[in-house]
Design a protein around this motif. Structure first.
Motif, PDB file in Angstrom:
ATOM      1  N   ALA A 102       0.936  -1.201   0.199  1.00  0.00           N
ATOM      2  CA  ALA A 102      -0.193  -0.142  -0.179  1.00  0.00           C
ATOM      3  C   ALA A 102       0.807   1.190  -0.067  1.00  0.00           C
ATOM      4  N   LEU A 103       1.508   1.629  -1.198  1.00  0.00           N
ATOM      5  CA  LEU A 103       2.652   2.696  -1.272  1.00  0.00           C
ATOM      6  C   LEU A 103       1.974   3.724  -2.045  1.00  0.00           C
ATOM      7  N   GLY A 104       2.369   5.030  -1.821  1.00  0.00           N
ATOM      8  CA  GLY A 104       2.243   6.328  -2.415  1.00  0.00           C
ATOM      9  C   GLY A 104       0.592   6.399  -2.397  1.00  0.00           C
ATOM     10  N   PHE A 124       3.237  -0.429   4.146  1.00  0.00           N
ATOM     11  CA  PHE A 124       2.906   1.015   3.966  1.00  0.00           C
ATOM     12  C   PHE A 124       4.108   1.845   3.655  1.00  0.00           C
ATOM     13  N   GLY A 125       3.743   2.889   2.882  1.00  0.00           N
ATOM     14  CA  GLY A 125       5.148   3.956   2.380  1.00  0.00           C
ATOM     15  C   GLY A 125       4.649   5.088   1.725  1.00  0.00           C
ATOM     16  N   ASN A 126       5.217   6.264   1.628  1.00  0.00           N
ATOM     17  CA  ASN A 126       4.907   7.145   1.041  1.00  0.00           C
ATOM     18  C   ASN A 126       6.196   7.800   0.527  1.00  0.00           C
ATOM     19  N   PRO A 127       6.607   7.011  -0.727  1.00  0.00           N
ATOM     20  CA  PRO A 127       8.176   7.369  -1.242  1.00  0.00           C
ATOM     21  C   PRO A 127       7.990   8.364  -2.227  1.00  0.00           C
ATOM     22  N   ALA A 152       3.845  10.640  11.258  1.00  0.00           N
ATOM     23  CA  ALA A 152       3.714  11.002   9.988  1.00  0.00           C
ATOM     24  C   ALA A 152       4.940  11.627   9.389  1.00  0.00           C
ATOM     25  N   SER A 153       5.265  12.530  10.112  1.00  0.00           N
ATOM     26  CA  SER A 153       6.415  13.186   9.558  1.00  0.00           C
ATOM     27  C   SER A 153       7.715  12.226   9.508  1.00  0.00           C
ATOM     28  N   ARG A 160      10.113   5.989   4.283  1.00  0.00           N
ATOM     29  CA  ARG A 160      10.500   4.706   4.872  1.00  0.00           C
ATOM     30  C   ARG A 160       9.104   3.790   4.983  1.00  0.00           C
ATOM     31  N   VAL A 161       9.336   2.617   4.475  1.00  0.00           N
ATOM     32  CA  VAL A 161       8.265   1.637   4.528  1.00  0.00           C
ATOM     33  C   VAL A 161       8.127   0.771   5.871  1.00  0.00           C
TER      34      VAL A 161
END
Length: 246
Positions: A102-104, A124-127, A152-153, A160-161
């Motif tokens: 579940a990325l981006g 989970f991650g937001n790259p 969150a920061s 990071r995932v």
């Protein structure tokens, strides 16, 4: 062209499965369009929604091939943010059953749900910052609400995932299940919600999405509506009769 969403429609709920397994369920324009169409149905005829991903993956993110070619004009349309906000504001609760990546944009879709459950295999991650953009479809405002500003920061600034157990510890997931048990667990949650009064559920969700400054004024009016309902009297009478018979 195959549909990007597979829909299982029931009387009290819809299960929408993201179904582009060949690209790990990446969110492209066709999927966005189908999510809008689904939201239109659920706004017209409110039901619970379970979001799920095919092939052991929730959603690997936005379709990078499409994203690379988007311009500043596309950014100002907030393509993913708009549909995710619509999902967030659906009248009845949304449950995300998350397995695998579940990325981006895929993570941001999960953040838009009211309840998230997952498996040990979750990632989970937001790259986005590593790709030269920002997480602009909800992560910068929903993720702090879910896990707190500091965590969150860390996720958004480092890219990071995190896995399922860490997501559970952080409160990003409310429960972990074996992969084969994930969808049945989502249905069990939906069953518990569906057993309650639909109008009271809808109004509770509305209050959960209401800013605190407006909350006090609104809560009395909402409770007033429910206090006068036949369903409230029926349910409370049944409760008292059950208590008396013990």
């Amino acid at each position: 062209m195959a549909d990007a969403l597979r829909i299982d429609e029931r009387d009290d709920r819809i299960v929408a499965t993201l179904d582009r397994p060949e690209v790990r369920n990446a969110i492209d324009q066709a999927m966005v369009d189908e999510l809008h169409a689904l939201c239109e149905r659920l706004e017209r005829s409110p039901r619970l929604l379970i979001l799920h991903g095919a092939g052991g993956v929730f959603a690997s993110g936005a379709d990078i091939a499409q994203l690379r070619d988007r311009t500043s004009a596309d950014a100002r349309q907030s393509i993913n943010a708009t549909v995710f906000d619509r999902i967030r504001r659906l009248p009845m609760p949304v449950i995300a059953a998350v397995d695998g990546y579940a990325l981006g944009g895929g993570a941001e879709l999960a953040y838009a749900a009211d309840i998230r459950i997952g498996t040990d295999r979750v990632r989970f991650g937001n790259p986005e910052t590593g790709l030269g953009i920002i997480a602009a479809a909800g992560a910068t405002w929903r993720l702090p609400e879910i896990v707190g500003h500091a965590r969150a920061s860390e996720l958004l600034l480092t890219g990071r995932v995190i896995d399922g157990p860490e997501a559970l510890m952080w409160g990003l997931l409310s429960a972990l299940h074996a992969p084969d048990d994930l969808l049945p667990a989502a249905h069990a949650l939906a069953d518990r919600i569906a057993a309650n009064d639909a109008r009271a559920t809808e109004l509770t969700k509305r209050l959960l999405l209401t800013a605190s400054a407006e909350h006090l004024a609104l809560v009395g009016e909402i409770q007033a509506e429910l206090f006068d309902s036949d369903e409230k009297r029926r349910r409370m009478t049944a409760f008292l009769e059950r208590k008396k018979s013990r």
